[in-house]
Structure formats: structure tokens, C-alpha cells
Motif scaffolding. Sequence first.
Motif, PDB file in Angstrom:
ATOM      1  N   SER A   1      43.636  11.333  18.017  1.00 17.56           N
ATOM      2  CA  SER A   1      42.407  11.959  18.507  1.00 17.56           C
ATOM      3  C   SER A   1      42.642  12.655  19.842  1.00 17.56           C
ATOM      4  CB  SER A   1      41.302  10.909  18.678  1.00 17.56           C
ATOM      5  OG  SER A   1      40.988  10.285  17.463  1.00 17.56           O
ATOM      6  N   LEU A   2      41.796  13.638  20.117  1.00 13.98           N
ATOM      7  CA  LEU A   2      41.736  14.310  21.412  1.00 13.98           C
ATOM      8  C   LEU A   2      40.283  14.632  21.706  1.00 13.98           C
ATOM      9  CD1 LEU A   2      44.600  16.988  21.494  1.00 13.98           C
ATOM     10  CD2 LEU A   2      44.380  15.010  23.000  1.00 13.98           C
ATOM     11  N   ARG A   3      39.973  14.726  22.990  1.00 14.18           N
ATOM     12  CA  ARG A   3      38.637  15.132  23.407  1.00 14.18           C
ATOM     13  C   ARG A   3      38.759  16.305  24.360  1.00 14.18           C
ATOM     14  NH1 ARG A   3      34.164  12.182  27.250  1.00 14.18           N
ATOM     15  NH2 ARG A   3      32.286  12.706  26.029  1.00 14.18           N
ATOM     16  N   LEU A   4      38.184  17.422  23.972  1.00 18.34           N
ATOM     17  CA  LEU A   4      38.168  18.605  24.812  1.00 18.34           C
ATOM     18  C   LEU A   4      36.875  18.647  25.620  1.00 18.34           C
ATOM     19  CD1 LEU A   4      39.447  21.324  22.307  1.00 18.34           C
ATOM     20  CD2 LEU A   4      40.774  19.766  23.745  1.00 18.34           C
ATOM     21  N   SER A   5      36.985  19.138  26.842  1.00 24.38           N
ATOM     22  CA  SER A   5      35.825  19.306  27.705  1.00 24.38           C
ATOM     23  C   SER A   5      35.742  20.745  28.178  1.00 24.38           C
ATOM     24  CB  SER A   5      35.913  18.392  28.926  1.00 24.38           C
ATOM     25  OG  SER A   5      35.955  17.044  28.550  1.00 24.38           O
ATOM     26  N   CYS A   6      34.534  21.202  28.415  1.00 26.25           N
ATOM     27  CA  CYS A   6      34.318  22.550  28.934  1.00 26.25           C
ATOM     28  C   CYS A   6      33.190  22.476  29.955  1.00 26.25           C
ATOM     29  CB  CYS A   6      33.960  23.505  27.821  1.00 26.25           C
ATOM     30  SG  CYS A   6      33.483  25.165  28.385  1.00 26.25           S
ATOM     31  N   ALA A   7      33.511  22.828  31.189  1.00 22.95           N
ATOM     32  CA  ALA A   7      32.522  22.810  32.260  1.00 22.95           C
ATOM     33  C   ALA A   7      32.074  24.237  32.561  1.00 22.95           C
ATOM     34  CB  ALA A   7      33.104  22.168  33.503  1.00 22.95           C
ATOM     35  N   ALA A   8      30.772  24.438  32.572  1.00 21.84           N
ATOM     36  CA  ALA A   8      30.204  25.757  32.867  1.00 21.84           C
ATOM     37  C   ALA A   8      29.681  25.798  34.297  1.00 21.84           C
ATOM     38  CB  ALA A   8      29.079  26.069  31.885  1.00 21.84           C
ATOM     39  N   SER A   9      29.822  26.947  34.924  1.00 19.51           N
ATOM     40  CA  SER A   9      29.271  27.159  36.258  1.00 19.51           C
ATOM     41  C   SER A   9      28.721  28.576  36.333  1.00 19.51           C
ATOM     42  CB  SER A   9      30.332  26.922  37.335  1.00 19.51           C
ATOM     43  OG  SER A   9      31.416  27.816  37.161  1.00 19.51           O
ATOM     44  N   GLY A  10      27.973  28.833  37.399  1.00 20.48           N
ATOM     45  CA  GLY A  10      27.348  30.145  37.545  1.00 20.48           C
ATOM     46  C   GLY A  10      25.911  30.115  37.047  1.00 20.48           C
ATOM     47  N   ARG A  11      25.520  31.126  36.267  1.00 18.18           N
ATOM     48  CA  ARG A  11      24.146  31.246  35.782  1.00 18.18           C
ATOM     49  C   ARG A  11      23.940  30.381  34.543  1.00 18.18           C
ATOM     50  NH1 ARG A  11      21.235  35.576  37.778  1.00 18.18           N
ATOM     51  NH2 ARG A  11      20.079  35.816  35.830  1.00 18.18           N
ATOM     52  N   THR A  12      24.143  29.090  34.717  1.00 17.36           N
ATOM     53  CA  THR A  12      24.109  28.167  33.580  1.00 17.36           C
ATOM     54  C   THR A  12      22.712  28.004  32.997  1.00 17.36           C
ATOM     55  OG1 THR A  12      23.914  26.291  35.077  1.00 17.36           O
ATOM     56  CG2 THR A  12      26.130  26.884  34.349  1.00 17.36           C
ATOM     57  N   PHE A  13      21.683  28.294  33.795  1.00 15.25           N
ATOM     58  CA  PHE A  13      20.314  28.146  33.305  1.00 15.25           C
ATOM     59  C   PHE A  13      20.025  29.106  32.154  1.00 15.25           C
ATOM     60  CE2 PHE A  13      18.627  32.088  34.953  1.00 15.25           C
ATOM     61  CZ  PHE A  13      19.447  32.368  36.026  1.00 15.25           C
ATOM     62  N   SER A  14      20.834  30.148  32.047  1.00 13.92           N
ATOM     63  CA  SER A  14      20.589  31.164  31.023  1.00 13.92           C
ATOM     64  C   SER A  14      21.364  30.907  29.724  1.00 13.92           C
ATOM     65  CB  SER A  14      20.959  32.550  31.562  1.00 13.92           C
ATOM     66  OG  SER A  14      22.323  32.602  31.911  1.00 13.92           O
ATOM     67  N   ILE A  15      22.146  29.821  29.679  1.00 16.11           N
ATOM     68  CA  ILE A  15      22.964  29.538  28.499  1.00 16.11           C
ATOM     69  C   ILE A  15      22.096  29.021  27.356  1.00 16.11           C
ATOM     70  CG2 ILE A  15      24.794  28.115  27.539  1.00 16.11           C
ATOM     71  CD1 ILE A  15      26.098  28.113  30.288  1.00 16.11           C
ATOM     72  N   ASN A  16      22.275  29.575  26.189  1.00 14.65           N
ATOM     73  CA  ASN A  16      21.640  29.074  24.980  1.00 14.65           C
ATOM     74  C   ASN A  16      22.654  28.241  24.205  1.00 14.65           C
ATOM     75  OD1 ASN A  16      19.121  30.437  25.441  1.00 14.65           O
ATOM     76  ND2 ASN A  16      20.176  32.317  24.921  1.00 14.65           N
ATOM     77  N   THR A  17      23.333  28.842  23.267  1.00 19.23           N
ATOM     78  CA  THR A  17      24.309  28.121  22.451  1.00 19.23           C
ATOM     79  C   THR A  17      25.654  28.030  23.157  1.00 19.23           C
ATOM     80  OG1 THR A  17      23.220  28.862  20.435  1.00 19.23           O
ATOM     81  CG2 THR A  17      25.497  28.121  20.235  1.00 19.23           C
TER      82      THR A  17
ATOM     83  N   ARG B   1      26.805  31.410  25.225  1.00 26.23           N
ATOM     84  CA  ARG B   1      26.028  32.618  24.937  1.00 26.23           C
ATOM     85  C   ARG B   1      24.742  32.645  25.747  1.00 26.23           C
ATOM     86  NH1 ARG B   1      27.677  35.377  20.290  1.00 26.23           N
ATOM     87  NH2 ARG B   1      29.421  34.343  19.250  1.00 26.23           N
ATOM     88  N   THR B   2      24.561  33.763  26.450  1.00 25.69           N
ATOM     89  CA  THR B   2      23.286  34.083  27.067  1.00 25.69           C
ATOM     90  C   THR B   2      22.854  35.363  26.370  1.00 25.69           C
ATOM     91  OG1 THR B   2      24.334  35.370  28.828  1.00 25.69           O
ATOM     92  CG2 THR B   2      24.041  33.025  29.235  1.00 25.69           C
ATOM     93  N   GLN B   3      22.462  36.369  27.102  1.00 25.12           N
ATOM     94  CA  GLN B   3      22.356  37.697  26.480  1.00 25.12           C
ATOM     95  C   GLN B   3      23.756  38.300  26.360  1.00 25.12           C
ATOM     96  OE1 GLN B   3      20.539  40.801  28.836  1.00 25.12           O
ATOM     97  NE2 GLN B   3      20.777  39.595  30.696  1.00 25.12           N
ATOM     98  N   PHE B   4      24.717  37.657  26.972  1.00 26.06           N
ATOM     99  CA  PHE B   4      26.122  38.038  26.884  1.00 26.06           C
ATOM    100  C   PHE B   4      26.906  36.868  26.278  1.00 26.06           C
ATOM    101  CE2 PHE B   4      25.279  41.744  29.248  1.00 26.06           C
ATOM    102  CZ  PHE B   4      24.449  41.410  30.307  1.00 26.06           C
TER     103      PHE B   4
END
Length: 114
Positions: free
Chosen positions: A17-33, A98-101
Amino acid sequence: QVQLVESGGGLVQAGESLRLSCAASGRTFSINTMGWYRQAPGKQRELVATISSGGSTNYVDSVKGRFTISRDNAKNVVWLQMNSLKPEDTAVYYCNARTQFVYWGQGTQVTVSS
């Protein structure tokens, strides 16, 4: 702008097994999927799993029952738990938001030996 940083890739044997992580920064409030994609050598990038801001998930058939995507909206992190790994799971795994971008991380290598 949204920045994505993946971690957790590596070399494992089949069945592990492995566990991948992804940390978002910046305009995170606009993230949908958010989601995970992968690209194996000589192949096109393919969707692995996605998760909406409300927690709805979607998986490619080849990973159903083995991989689990999850997300913490407060911490702006998405994970991909990968169990029962197979050699055909070997690829560079990319985080996607995904945001509008559409935003991509730099990718993390997952190698599964037989």
C-alpha cells in the motif's frame, strides 16, 4: 491561483500500500472538485479518482475496491489511499484541482514491482 504539492510516492512491491497526499494553497476557497490522475510511460494521462467539495467520489474501474480518495476541506488536503497495488499501477500520479480553471501538481512517482 491555486498551488498543489503532492507527496507520498515511492517504490513498493505488488500487494503493498501507499498513501498519496496533496496540499493546496492559494485561492483554495474557490476549489470545487479535486482528484488524482496518473500517466504511465508511453500512455496518456488518465483519471484515477475525483472527489467533490461535498464528498461525492468517482473512480476509474481499474482501481475500484483498491483505492480510496478522501478530502479535508478545512485543511485543503486530498489523499489517495492505494491498497493491493499492482505493477500496472506504476505511473506518475498528479493532483488536480478545479475552480473556473484547472490546476495540476508537479507529480509524484509510484513504482510497483512484481
